[in-house]
Design a protein around this motif. Structure first.
Motif, PDB file in Angstrom:
ATOM      1  N   VAL A 159      41.875  32.593  63.388  1.00 34.51           N
ATOM      2  CA  VAL A 159      40.576  32.672  63.003  1.00 34.51           C
ATOM      3  C   VAL A 159      40.042  31.135  62.848  1.00 34.51           C
ATOM      4  O   VAL A 159      39.112  30.963  63.199  1.00 34.51           O
ATOM      5  N   ASP A 160      40.933  30.260  62.175  1.00 29.17           N
ATOM      6  CA  ASP A 160      40.503  28.914  62.358  1.00 29.17           C
ATOM      7  C   ASP A 160      40.525  28.258  63.560  1.00 29.17           C
ATOM      8  O   ASP A 160      39.492  27.533  63.677  1.00 29.17           O
ATOM      9  N   ALA A 161      41.046  28.522  64.427  1.00 26.67           N
ATOM     10  CA  ALA A 161      41.070  28.093  65.856  1.00 26.67           C
ATOM     11  C   ALA A 161      39.702  28.684  66.536  1.00 26.67           C
ATOM     12  O   ALA A 161      39.195  27.836  67.173  1.00 26.67           O
ATOM     13  N   PHE A 162      39.360  29.760  66.051  1.00 27.65           N
ATOM     14  CA  PHE A 162      38.177  30.312  67.013  1.00 27.65           C
ATOM     15  C   PHE A 162      37.011  29.815  66.542  1.00 27.65           C
ATOM     16  O   PHE A 162      36.114  29.358  67.245  1.00 27.65           O
ATOM     17  N   THR A 163      36.973  29.344  65.022  1.00 33.36           N
ATOM     18  CA  THR A 163      35.745  28.857  64.448  1.00 33.36           C
ATOM     19  C   THR A 163      35.530  27.298  64.941  1.00 33.36           C
ATOM     20  O   THR A 163      34.331  26.851  64.874  1.00 33.36           O
TER      21      THR A 163
END
Length: 917
Positions: A96-100
């Motif tokens: 999720v952090d990477a997606f943001t």
């Protein structure tokens, strides 16, 4: 038109290298433009004016994070593994952090984040968790780099998960993939080449239609890519134009090459054969191409931008195919020269060797004029037409009954825009879609967004919850997980998850039910709601496309009636042709419904999921099939009409015309079916049902309607098939698709024999005079003709007819070597006309300045003023000195010779000569 095409064919044949070089240069030039401009295709399917699109546009301004595109990453446990495993949660949070951090991503919601309303996305069985990624802008505007970045993170997540877990990515962003070409399309071209080889009998002749089609589709596809740099072009558009351009490009060239070989077999020199083939078959090609183009452009009747773009692109592809066919094909015929002249068949050589005056016929033809076939006719097609017309009522009932049976499944036809559920079974988007359906229900793949203004509310959070409660009570609502205002507290959104999938009819019913609640919710809560979102937009698009079918159908049917009436000069033939077209369309719809909804043969055609077909299939199929149906009608029935005009025997013409054209129509239809069907097994899901419908429609229309039903109906009608009211015949223009005017022009090529005769007439009857008046004329260049009559209408009728402004009622007339009325347009450019009843003498100056070959001046008797008469005399002298032949009209016995220069040879026509009386 046939005369112009005749001259074009001769010119292209003579300048073959220049013509071929010009087309290749144009292809390179347009290709360079496409590379430099770098136009991009998209899958944008929006309709301005629909509620869902208007609401989405408002959300883009007030709540952009809710109006953008979403992607979904699904984490599932294999064999019942639960996703609440700490290792799974850690891997998901890292992803999720990477997606943001990816460009264009506005948010990525973890399924384990319980602080965010509606964010909890763990399935009830605990085996699946859903990560929702929101992106800014429409999916079609998001580049491949962003999609690839998201895919890469999803792959990393899949690798980081424990062995019993998998992660896949899908959702709205990946719901449609760009279509591409596969080996099966090349197989379609191979089948076309085999059919061409069997039909034309030589590799050189068979290769010409393929070269013609490939150059045409190359040019039209590049033009579509150039257009994509300036406007939105759906990714399906170039594939549709490629499919159409390839099919018609092969067929149109086939018609011309086939007629060329017929003329060569009859002994014509190659250049003359090419010119005549271009004039006759080329005329039919232009008419057929125009009908396809008009029908495709008529897609704009629906008022849907992306559909209009598709129609225009398809029309451009067909237009390019027509222009290439009537220019490049004669040039290639010039390269081939004598090599295309067919050798007599063994049967023909044997028949010629064994011919004897007393030889008995092989079979006794029926009495009357029913059969009048050429001596070496094709036995197969002769047997076909004999069977179709032997008991015409039985043929009509059997064929119509079969077509109605094929069409019956169309009653179940459902339309929708495709989603990820129709992607190939093994694709990540399809796997994600199916797993979401299994764990969260089908509605989770297409949630609805209910939005509206809350700027006047004093309790926006309470208002959102109250409206959400109202929506939860509706049948068909699975859940309402989110009801929230935006950051500026002026717009609210409510997410509604249906119990059914995005393309299910019950989801469309739910959208209508929510919209029906609008007055009640507005009165009770002051919330003027609108329904939008990817699913609602698709539903509105499908509804508008469905509503456009009737007006488009009326347009197409009306167009076919008018065009065919002009071509065939008949009432019954257009009615029969139009009814046959409707039967073909209905049968095509029925087969598409059977395959894509009922599953008949779905596995053989690699249909990944049964369900509604793409929304614009019916209207595109109707438009394209209309043009193709008219192709076969023109090529088959025009040959029948040609034989009827020459023989006057209606029923005999059915047999001879059918046998003369059935072979090439069969080849053309087989090629069309092969090219269209090649796009079905491995084709793009948007193209699959259209291609199948076109393949079935062409097969049904060519072999069942045109080659079976049409001969039977015409056999029943007999001479009545060609009846047309005289008043209507005079009003409608004539296309002369059969090239009758050209045949007449070629037949009179040697007349009048004297090259110095500029106006020649024999047995000429004037349209505005008594039909018993017969005129004979031979006016040499530089001479003058003075026409005397007591009635002004008679003088005007002759001068207007010679000037190309009025068609003669009968007889033969040539002016400056051009046959009238065939070359009326060219005659009008070479003949000046001045009517002194309505124009002053000064008008002659402008007419003489154009240096016409012939100058007609009516009512010279009205010029009585000495000064004006002197001016008239001087002007006519100037015209005669420039080599213009003068025609003067006089009412009564007033003199006119004094107006002419001294020594001018004069021919006088007057009632007492007996010529006009």
């Amino acid at each position: 038109m046939s005369s112009a095409l005749y001259r074009l064919g001769r010119a292209a044949y003579a300048r073959r290298r220049a013509v071929i070089g010009a087309w290749l240069a144009l292809l390179v030039l347009v290709g360079g433009g496409a590379l430099l401009l770098g136009g991009k295709l998209d899958n944008s399917v929006s309709i301005p004016g629909t509620e869902s699109q208007a609401a989405l546009d408002r959300l883009t301004a007030t709540f952009p994070e809710a109006a953008g595109t979403t992607a979904q990453v699904l984490v599932v446990g294999v064999d019942g593994a639960q996703v609440d495993d700490p290792a799974v949660a850690t891997a998901v949070e890292d992803a999720v952090d990477a997606f943001t951090r990816v460009e264009a991503v506005t948010s990525a919601q973890s399924p384990f984040d319980t602080d965010m309303p509606g964010a909890s996305a763990v399935s009830d069985d605990g085996e699946a968790a859903l990560v929702t990624i929101s992106l800014e802008g429409e999916g079609v505007a998001i580049g491949a780099d962003v999609k690839d970045a998201l895919r890469g993170i999803a792959d990393d997540l899949d690798a980081a998960l424990p062995d019993d877990y998998e992660a896949t990515i899908g959702g709205q962003l990946y719901s449609q993939e760009f279509p591409g070409l596969t080996i099966t399309e090349a197989l379609g071209v191979l089948v076309a080449f085999i059919v061409l080889l069997a039909t034309l009998g030589s590799f050189a002749a068979a290769g010409m239609p393929l070269i013609n089609a490939l150059l045409g589709v190359g040019l039209s596809t590049l033009l579509v890519l150039v257009a994509a740099a300036f406007t939105s072009v759906n990714s399906t558009t170039p594939l549709l134009s490629l499919m159409l351009g390839l099919a018609v490009g092969i067929d149109y060239a086939l018609f011309i090459v086939s007629r060329h070989r017929e003329l060569l077999a009859a002994g014509q020199p190659p250049q003359e054969a090419a010119a005549r083939a271009n004039a006759t078959a080329g005329s039919a090609v232009i008419f057929a191409g125009l009908t396809v183009m008009i029908a495709l452009v008529g897609l704009g009747v629906a008022g849907i931008p992306f559909l209009t773009t598709m129609g225009v692109a398809g029309a451009v592809a067909v237009g390019v195919a027509v222009v290439v066919s009537v220019t490049l094909v004669p040039a290639m015929l010039g390269v081939a020269g004598e090599r295309l002249r067919p050798r007599p068949s063994r049967r023909a050589r044997r028949a010629a060797a064994d011919a004897a005056p007393a030889a008995a016929p092989a079979a006794t033809p029926p009495a009357g004029d029913d059969w009048d076939l050429p001596p070496h006719h094709n036995r197969f097609f002769a047997g076909w037409v004999r069977l179709a017309t032997a008991r015409p009522w039985l043929t009509v009932v059997a064929t119509v009954g079969a077509l109605v049976a094929l069409a019956l499944p169309a009653l179940d036809l459902r339309l929708a825009l495709p989603d990820a559920g129709v992607q190939p079974t093994g694709s990540a988007a399809r796997v994600t879609y199916d797993r979401i359906t299994d764990h969260f229900g089908p509605g989770a793949n297409g949630p609805l967004v209910v939005t509206g203004s809350i700027v006047t509310s004093e309790d926006p959070l309470g208002l959102m919850e109250d409206v959400a409660d109202e929506l939860r009570a509706l049948p068909g609502v699975e859940d309402v997980p989110l009801a929230t205002p935006n950051a500026s507290i002026d717009t609210g959104i409510i997410q509604v998850v249906p119990t059914t999938g995005p393309t299910d009819p019950e989801t469309a019913d739910l959208v209508r039910a929510i919209r029906d609640l609008r007055p009640q919710i507005l009165e009770e809560h002051g919330f003027d709601l609108s329904v939008t979102g990817f699913t609602a937009v698709g539903i509105d698009v499908s509804a508008k496309l469905g509503a456009a079918l009737l007006p488009f159908g009326v347009f197409v049917v009306g167009l076919s009636l008018v065009l065919l009436t002009m071509v065939f000069r008949s009432i019954a033939v257009p009615l029969k042709a139009t009814l046959g077209y409707l039967l073909s369309v209905a049968a095509a719809f029925g087969v598409v419904t059977s395959v894509f909804e009922h599953g008949v043969g779905a596995d053989l055609l690699h249909v990944s999921r049964l369900g509604p077909v793409i929304s614009f299939m019916p209207i595109v199929l109707m438009g394209v099939l209309f043009g193709l149906a008219m192709d076969y009608e023109v090529f088959l029935v025009s040959r029948i009409r040609e034989d009827y005009v020459h023989s006057g025997k209606a029923r005999a013409a059915i047999a001879s015309g059918f046998v003369g054209s059935a072979k090439v129509v069969t080849a053309a239809a087989v090629i069309m079916v092969a090219v269209f069907f090649a796009f079905v097994p491995e084709g793009d899901i948007n193209i699959k049902p259209i291609a199948l419908g076109l393949a079935v429609g062409v097969a049904v229309d060519a072999f069942v309607v045109r080659m079976t039903l049409v001969p039977a109906v015409m056999q029943l009608l007999g001479d009545k098939a060609w009846w047309m009211p005289r008043a209507l015949d005079r009003v409608l223009p004539s296309f002369d698709v059969e090239g009758e005017a050209l045949h007449r022009e070629i037949g009179l090529d040697a007349w009048p024999g004297d090259p110095d005769v500029v106006v020649a007439a024999r047995d000429l009857r004037l349209a505005a005079a008594d039909r018993s008046d017969v005129l004979h004329l031979a006016v040499r260049r530089g001479d003058a003709l003075v026409v005397h009559a007591d009635e002004p209408a008679r003088v005007a009728a002759l001068l207007l007819t010679v000037a190309g402004r009025l068609a003669p009622a009968g007889g033969d007339l040539k002016v400056d070597g051009l046959l009238l009325p065939v070359r009326a347009a060219a005659v009008r450019r070479r003949v000046g006309y001045v009517d002194l009843r309505t124009e002053a003498v000064d008008a002659l100056d402008a007419a003489v300045a154009e240096r016409p070959a012939v100058l007609a001046v009516d009512r010279t008797d009205l010029v009585t003023d000495p000064h004006e008469r002197a001016h008239l005399t001087a002007t006519l002298a100037r015209a005669a000195a420039a080599g213009t032949t003068l025609l003067l009209g006089v009412v009564g016995a007033a003199p006119a010779d004094d107006l002419l220069p001294d020594g001018t040879p004069v021919t006088t026509l007057a009632p007492q000569t007996g010529v006009l009386a």
